[in-house]
Write an enzyme that holds these catalytic residues in place. Structure first.
Site, PDB file in Angstrom:
ATOM      1  N   HIS A 262      -8.221 -13.389 -26.291  1.00 46.62           N
ATOM      2  CA  HIS A 262      -7.739 -11.948 -26.903  1.00 46.62           C
ATOM      3  C   HIS A 262      -8.920 -11.326 -27.447  1.00 46.62           C
ATOM      4  O   HIS A 262      -9.748 -11.704 -27.860  1.00 46.62           O
ATOM      5  CB  HIS A 262      -6.638 -12.100 -28.216  1.00 46.62           C
ATOM      6  CG  HIS A 262      -7.135 -12.970 -29.121  1.00 46.62           C
ATOM      7  ND1 HIS A 262      -6.861 -14.375 -29.014  1.00 46.62           N
ATOM      8  CD2 HIS A 262      -7.521 -12.650 -30.218  1.00 46.62           C
ATOM      9  CE1 HIS A 262      -7.427 -14.852 -30.237  1.00 46.62           C
ATOM     10  NE2 HIS A 262      -7.603 -13.988 -31.118  1.00 46.62           N
TER      11      HIS A 262
ATOM     12  N   HIS B 144      -9.741  -8.196 -30.314  1.00 46.88           N
ATOM     13  CA  HIS B 144      -9.371  -7.566 -31.605  1.00 46.88           C
ATOM     14  C   HIS B 144      -9.843  -5.937 -31.733  1.00 46.88           C
ATOM     15  O   HIS B 144     -11.047  -5.715 -31.317  1.00 46.88           O
ATOM     16  CB  HIS B 144     -10.024  -8.174 -32.799  1.00 46.88           C
ATOM     17  CG  HIS B 144      -9.535  -9.579 -33.116  1.00 46.88           C
ATOM     18  ND1 HIS B 144      -8.486  -9.704 -34.037  1.00 46.88           N
ATOM     19  CD2 HIS B 144      -9.834 -10.680 -32.714  1.00 46.88           C
ATOM     20  CE1 HIS B 144      -8.113 -11.003 -34.129  1.00 46.88           C
ATOM     21  NE2 HIS B 144      -9.001 -11.749 -33.205  1.00 46.88           N
TER      22      HIS B 144
HETATM   23  P1  5GP Z   1      -8.438 -15.277 -33.996  1.00 44.55           P
HETATM   24  O1  5GP Z   1      -8.918 -15.728 -35.210  1.00 44.55           O
HETATM   25  O2  5GP Z   1      -7.706 -16.218 -33.002  1.00 44.55           O
HETATM   26  O3  5GP Z   1      -9.245 -14.408 -33.239  1.00 44.55           O
HETATM   27  O4  5GP Z   1      -7.288 -13.949 -34.046  1.00 44.55           O
HETATM   28  C1  5GP Z   1      -5.742 -14.362 -34.083  1.00 44.55           C
HETATM   29  C2  5GP Z   1      -5.235 -13.024 -34.563  1.00 44.55           C
HETATM   30  O5  5GP Z   1      -3.680 -13.085 -34.244  1.00 44.55           O
HETATM   31  C3  5GP Z   1      -5.074 -12.801 -35.986  1.00 44.55           C
HETATM   32  O6  5GP Z   1      -5.688 -11.822 -36.323  1.00 44.55           O
HETATM   33  C4  5GP Z   1      -3.645 -13.059 -36.523  1.00 44.55           C
HETATM   34  O7  5GP Z   1      -3.477 -12.085 -37.593  1.00 44.55           O
HETATM   35  C5  5GP Z   1      -2.819 -12.722 -35.019  1.00 44.55           C
HETATM   36  N1  5GP Z   1      -1.450 -13.551 -35.017  1.00 44.55           N
HETATM   37  C6  5GP Z   1      -1.354 -14.827 -35.118  1.00 44.55           C
HETATM   38  N2  5GP Z   1       0.007 -15.025 -34.788  1.00 44.55           N
HETATM   39  C7  5GP Z   1       0.536 -13.713 -34.650  1.00 44.55           C
HETATM   40  C8  5GP Z   1       1.888 -13.272 -34.013  1.00 44.55           C
HETATM   41  O8  5GP Z   1       2.767 -14.048 -33.892  1.00 44.55           O
HETATM   42  N3  5GP Z   1       1.862 -12.050 -33.769  1.00 44.55           N
HETATM   43  C9  5GP Z   1       1.118 -11.004 -34.027  1.00 44.55           C
HETATM   44  N4  5GP Z   1       1.285  -9.993 -33.674  1.00 44.55           N
HETATM   45  N5  5GP Z   1      -0.156 -11.403 -34.249  1.00 44.55           N
HETATM   46  C10 5GP Z   1      -0.487 -12.755 -34.655  1.00 44.55           C
END
Ligand code: 5GP
Ligand code: ZN
Length: 141
Positions: free
Chosen positions: A102, A104
């Site tokens: 993903h 951001h």
């Molecule tokens: P990572 O640290 O893996 O790059 O970021 C994962 C992101 O996914 C985090 O910013 C977290 O807040 C978001 N996230 C995790 N679970 C969910 C969810 O169920 N719904 C949404 N909308 N965001 C999520």
């Protein structure tokens, strides 16, 4: 479509888990991050399950980046952010928590208090030459 039964982003992409959706096309979905770093923090996610950027097909990565640019423009316009970051974590050590690739979109404003360490070194000439050799070899492989 590659998917994984216990993956939260597969469930969101498949409509089994709700989200605040901003954009969707055949390959990509974009929605508000549930734990925003700043107002308007948004995620762009391919519908197919791949763990990291290097694991996904180049064409799908291109579709994701096109969506990042398009949604990012709209997020900036709607929030009035003066600037924005694109962040993309690959692997646990790099901060990846959700193991579905993903991107951001993080709107930024003066004094928002969000920062990161950037302890810049100096590129060593010998190491640079070694790196160029190793990486260009890996690129041709
Ligand atoms: P990572 O640290 O893996 O790059 O970021 C994962 C992101 O996914 C985090 O910013 C977290 O807040 C978001 N996230 C995790 N679970 C969910 C969810 O169920 N719904 C949404 N909308 N965001 C999520
Ligand atoms: Zn997934």
């Amino acid at each position: 479509m590659v998917s994984q039964a216990d993956c939260i982003f597969c469930k969101i992409a498949g409509g089994q888990v709700p989200c605040h959706k901003l954009y969707e096309d055949e390959q990509v979905v974009s929605f508000l991050d549930a734990g925003p770093l700043t107002r308007g923090h948004t995620l762009v996610v391919p519908k197919a399950h791949y763990m990291t950027l290097e694991a996904m097909p180049a064409e799908l990565a291109g579709s994701c980046m096109a969506a990042v640019a398009r949604v990012g423009r709209a997020v900036v316009a709607a929030t009035g952010a003066g600037a924005w970051n694109v962040l993309q974590n690959n692997g646990r050590v790099a901060g990846q928590v959700v193991e579905h690739v993903h991107f951001h979109i993080i709107p930024r404003a003066e004094g928002d208090g969000l920062g990161y360490r950037w302890p810049a070194g100096t590129l060593d000439k010998t190491d640079a030459e070694q790196l160029v050799g190793a990486i260009t070899e890996a690129l041709s492989g």
